[in-house]
Design a protein around this motif. Structure first.
Motif, PDB file in Angstrom:
ATOM      1  N   ARG A   1      54.353  57.874  56.269  1.00 48.81           N
ATOM      2  CA  ARG A   1      53.845  59.097  55.612  1.00 48.81           C
ATOM      3  C   ARG A   1      52.510  59.527  56.195  1.00 48.81           C
ATOM      4  NH1 ARG A   1      56.428  60.523  51.330  1.00 48.81           N
ATOM      5  NH2 ARG A   1      56.113  62.527  52.390  1.00 48.81           N
TER       6      ARG A   1
ATOM      7  N   LEU B   1      57.036  48.433  51.751  1.00 39.45           N
ATOM      8  CA  LEU B   1      57.811  49.634  51.440  1.00 39.45           C
ATOM      9  C   LEU B   1      59.267  49.523  51.890  1.00 39.45           C
ATOM     10  CD1 LEU B   1      55.142  52.342  52.333  1.00 39.45           C
ATOM     11  CD2 LEU B   1      55.880  51.645  50.045  1.00 39.45           C
ATOM     12  N   TYR B   2      59.573  48.505  52.674  1.00 38.51           N
ATOM     13  CA  TYR B   2      60.948  48.294  53.122  1.00 38.51           C
ATOM     14  C   TYR B   2      61.718  47.365  52.188  1.00 38.51           C
ATOM     15  CZ  TYR B   2      59.449  50.572  57.403  1.00 38.51           C
ATOM     16  OH  TYR B   2      58.961  51.488  58.308  1.00 38.51           O
TER      17      TYR B   2
ATOM     18  N   ILE C   1      52.336  50.860  44.990  1.00 42.35           N
ATOM     19  CA  ILE C   1      52.492  52.049  45.847  1.00 42.35           C
ATOM     20  C   ILE C   1      51.129  52.630  46.189  1.00 42.35           C
ATOM     21  CG2 ILE C   1      53.437  54.400  45.955  1.00 42.35           C
ATOM     22  CD1 ILE C   1      55.611  52.400  46.073  1.00 42.35           C
TER      23      ILE C   1
ATOM     24  N   ARG D   1      60.609  58.514  51.525  1.00 38.18           N
ATOM     25  CA  ARG D   1      61.314  57.256  51.765  1.00 38.18           C
ATOM     26  C   ARG D   1      62.404  57.034  50.712  1.00 38.18           C
ATOM     27  NH1 ARG D   1      60.433  54.287  55.751  1.00 38.18           N
ATOM     28  NH2 ARG D   1      61.608  52.576  54.806  1.00 38.18           N
ATOM     29  N   LEU D   2      62.177  57.510  49.507  1.00 36.75           N
ATOM     30  CA  LEU D   2      63.232  57.427  48.508  1.00 36.75           C
ATOM     31  C   LEU D   2      64.420  58.296  48.918  1.00 36.75           C
ATOM     32  CD1 LEU D   2      64.021  56.249  45.728  1.00 36.75           C
ATOM     33  CD2 LEU D   2      63.245  58.399  44.741  1.00 36.75           C
TER      34      LEU D   2
ATOM     35  N   PHE E   1      55.845  57.326  43.214  1.00 38.31           N
ATOM     36  CA  PHE E   1      56.833  56.906  44.203  1.00 38.31           C
ATOM     37  C   PHE E   1      56.520  57.484  45.563  1.00 38.31           C
ATOM     38  CE2 PHE E   1      58.022  61.118  43.382  1.00 38.31           C
ATOM     39  CZ  PHE E   1      59.227  61.520  43.946  1.00 38.31           C
ATOM     40  N   ASP E   2      57.244  56.981  46.565  1.00 36.87           N
ATOM     41  CA  ASP E   2      57.204  57.538  47.917  1.00 36.87           C
ATOM     42  C   ASP E   2      58.436  58.425  48.040  1.00 36.87           C
ATOM     43  OD1 ASP E   2      57.435  58.095  50.638  1.00 36.87           O
ATOM     44  OD2 ASP E   2      56.612  56.162  51.249  1.00 36.87           O
TER      45      ASP E   2
ATOM     46  N   ALA F   1      64.881  51.403  42.344  1.00 35.43           N
ATOM     47  CA  ALA F   1      64.137  51.409  43.616  1.00 35.43           C
ATOM     48  C   ALA F   1      62.728  50.872  43.393  1.00 35.43           C
ATOM     49  CB  ALA F   1      64.091  52.816  44.208  1.00 35.43           C
TER      50      ALA F   1
ATOM     51  N   LYS G   1      54.159  63.117  43.907  1.00 28.98           N
ATOM     52  CA  LYS G   1      54.455  61.671  43.982  1.00 28.98           C
ATOM     53  C   LYS G   1      54.511  61.019  42.604  1.00 28.98           C
ATOM     54  CE  LYS G   1      53.711  62.780  48.267  1.00 28.98           C
ATOM     55  NZ  LYS G   1      54.792  63.498  48.948  1.00 28.98           N
TER      56      LYS G   1
ATOM     57  N   HIS H   1      60.831  48.990  45.043  1.00 34.01           N
ATOM     58  CA  HIS H   1      59.948  48.938  46.218  1.00 34.01           C
ATOM     59  C   HIS H   1      59.364  50.309  46.534  1.00 34.01           C
ATOM     60  CE1 HIS H   1      63.858  50.225  47.490  1.00 34.01           C
ATOM     61  NE2 HIS H   1      63.548  50.331  48.752  1.00 34.01           N
ATOM     62  N   LEU H   2      59.928  51.364  45.949  1.00 33.35           N
ATOM     63  CA  LEU H   2      59.492  52.721  46.260  1.00 33.35           C
ATOM     64  C   LEU H   2      59.013  53.505  45.041  1.00 33.35           C
ATOM     65  CD1 LEU H   2      62.358  53.722  48.735  1.00 33.35           C
ATOM     66  CD2 LEU H   2      60.007  53.088  49.321  1.00 33.35           C
TER      67      LEU H   2
END
Length: 524
Positions: A477, A429-430, A421, A166-167, A162-163, A90, A59, A92-93
């Protein structure tokens, strides 16, 4: 995002510019770049997007401190540039994260600090914040649960986190918004050849069994650790079989509660008792401890840890934390297989010495294979793949750089507060799509672990989710954060998915999978 529409499009008689095998970071990056340049693109993923290595990273969006120690300056410089691009596209992620390297010997702070100052210098304008030398008290304030006995001080430096899964979904959806056709749970079962040249592939929908012939001017094999299986199909068709180019290595990750490492800083130990690196990373309300680097010759979809790997992580974490984590404290254990590039004149080597850089090969039949690399450099890898396609005249040249400033689906404007995060998962996360999730039925019904009924519906309608595993492992997750809770939520998630998709979401299979992510399930 109706499944029948995707399959109907796949069944149309059409020759695409580029067909991609594999929906991990690399394949999705190629799909987005190619679509953004105006090429017609189709991508098939045998399971779910990022269901292999790309959902099992540590991550980190990083240049790679340990790669700098190995002298791989070119890889680190490229990764530091790409780190900035990813954080921008990105937000948000993917976000900046401060790390602290504690020092227990008087020479460690200046020694490692000098290396991290070089890390800053390589980043240049892409740097996040300057490296700082910390005294003992400042180190304890940043890492309240680090072992105080013998602590001399520390070094603070910045990287990103990061996620990953989701990325990957965001990449897929952004590529689709540019006209690409992406289909998960649809395996590439073979290659199409005419007169010794690859002209497409055969795909099979894993749900219905329906088969498709997909023709393309260029076929890219981006199947991660499994690229050699595709290359063997190509080799048999054109009368040769190359030696394997991937030497798989597995990395084990252990997840424990945040109380073991509270605060906003991650822990980095540059050299453990056996010379490996140890990370303690706050992520989505938990802490990730890892990782290992162990050669593996088989390629299971769900690799499990070796007993000694688990012992290494718990033992080393216990050396650096006030409270040593035990097996009973583990919330989830997960393993990723790295596709390390193997020199063609070498049958075997310690995986720590193999290349973390990517490689792009073109066979005599025209099959393009890309493997190696890491998440942080996925965008640069995609550009390299397309450049090779141009050089071999598989595609007409089109200008590069189109993804440098291409925000991914959900990216918010830079202004405004961003939820870290490291905090527990939720609507943040959206990104800019949070309001769309809230507008769906079940927005106020929390299933558990920050997951709402509306999020499950959004996953089915907008994020390609087909199974309970798709939702609980990669849209939420939860499997990676708390496997027991994930298993308990499987029936509720399955009920919502049945309403949305009308198909079997495989809840029983997921319950067995969740159990295997818990300690005491016979590591390999």
């Amino acid at each position: 995002m109706q499944r029948q529409d995707l399959l109907a499009a796949l069944g149309r008689s059409q020759t695409y510019d580029i067909a991609i095998i594999g929906g991990g970071a690399t394949g999705l990056g190629v799909a987005l770049d190619a679509a953004a340049r105006g090429f017609s693109v189709v991508l098939l993923e045998s399971h779910d997007f990022a269901s292999g290595t790309s959902s099992r990273a540590t991550k980190l969006v990083h240049g790679g401190v340990r790669y700098l120690a190995q002298g791989n300056v070119a890889l680190v410089r490229e990764a530091l540039h790409e780190r900035k691009v990813l954080l921008r596209n990105a937000p948000h992620l993917a976000q900046p994260l401060a790390f602290v390297m504690p020092s227990y010997k008087i020479w460690e702070t200046p020694f490692y600090g000098a290396g991290l100052k070089l890390y800053d210098a390589l980043a240049g304008a892409a740097g996040l914040a300057p490296t700082r030398f910390l005294g003992r008290q400042a180190t304890l304030e940043a890492l309240p649960t680090v072992q105080p006995a013998g602590l001399k001080g520390g070094v603070e430096y910045w990287d990103g986190q990061f996620d990953d899964a989701r990325l990957a979904v965001a990449l897929a959806r952004t590529a689709a918004s540019r006209g690409a056709l992406l289909v998960n749970h649809c395996a590439a079962t073979g290659l199409l050849h005419e007169q010794g040249r690859v002209v497409g592939l055969v795909g099979q929908d894993r749900e219905s069994g329906q088969c498709f012939e997909v023709r393309a001017r260029c076929v890219v094999n981006a199947a991660g650790v499994w690229v050699d299986r595709i290359r063997q199909q190509d080799g048999q068709a054109v009368g040769r079989t190359d030696r394997p180019i991937v030497a798989p290595s597995q990395g084990v990750h252990v997840v424990v509660d945040r109380e073991f490492l509270p605060g906003r800083h991650a822990l980095m130990v540059p050299k453990t008792a056996d010379g490996r690196v140890l990370f303690g990373v706050p992520w989505l309300g938990k802490v990730i401890l890892g990782t290992t680097d162990t050669p593996r010759t088989d390629l299971p979809r769900e690799p499990r840890p070796f007993r000694e790997e688990l012992g290494f992580i718990l033992g080393e974490a216990g050396r650096y934390l006030v409270r040593a984590p035990q097996e009973k404290d583990i919330r989830s254990i997960w393993v990723g297989l790295r596709p390390l590039v193997k020199p063609q004149d070498e049958d075997g080597a310690a995986t720590k010495s193999l290349s973390r850089e990517h490689t792009v090969l073109v066979s005599r039949s025209g099959l393009v294979t890309v493997t190696g690399g890491k998440w942080t450099t996925y965008r640069a890898m995609a550009e390299d793949v397309l450049e090779r396609c141009f050089q071999d005249r598989l595609l007409p040249r089109a200008a590069a750089g189109v993804t440098t400033d291409l925000p991914l689906v959900g990216a918010k404007p830079a202004a405004g507060a961003t939820v870290p995060i490291s905090d527990a998962p939720g609507l943040h996360l959206y990104g800019s799509e949070a309001a769309a999730v809230r507008a769906l039925p079940g927005a106020d019904r929390v299933l558990g672990g920050g997951l709402t009924e509306a999020m499950v519906r959004f996953a089915a309608r907008q994020e390609y989710a087909r199974t309970v595993e798709d939702v609980l492992a990669r849209r939420s997750r939860l499997l990676f954060l708390d496997a027991r809770l994930a298993g308990q939520l499987a029936p509720a998630v399955a009920a919502v998915l049945r309403e949305e998709t009308g198909t079997d979401p495989h809840a029983a299979e997921f319950a067995a999978l969740a159990a295997s992510y818990l300690p005491g399930t016979s590591p390999a």
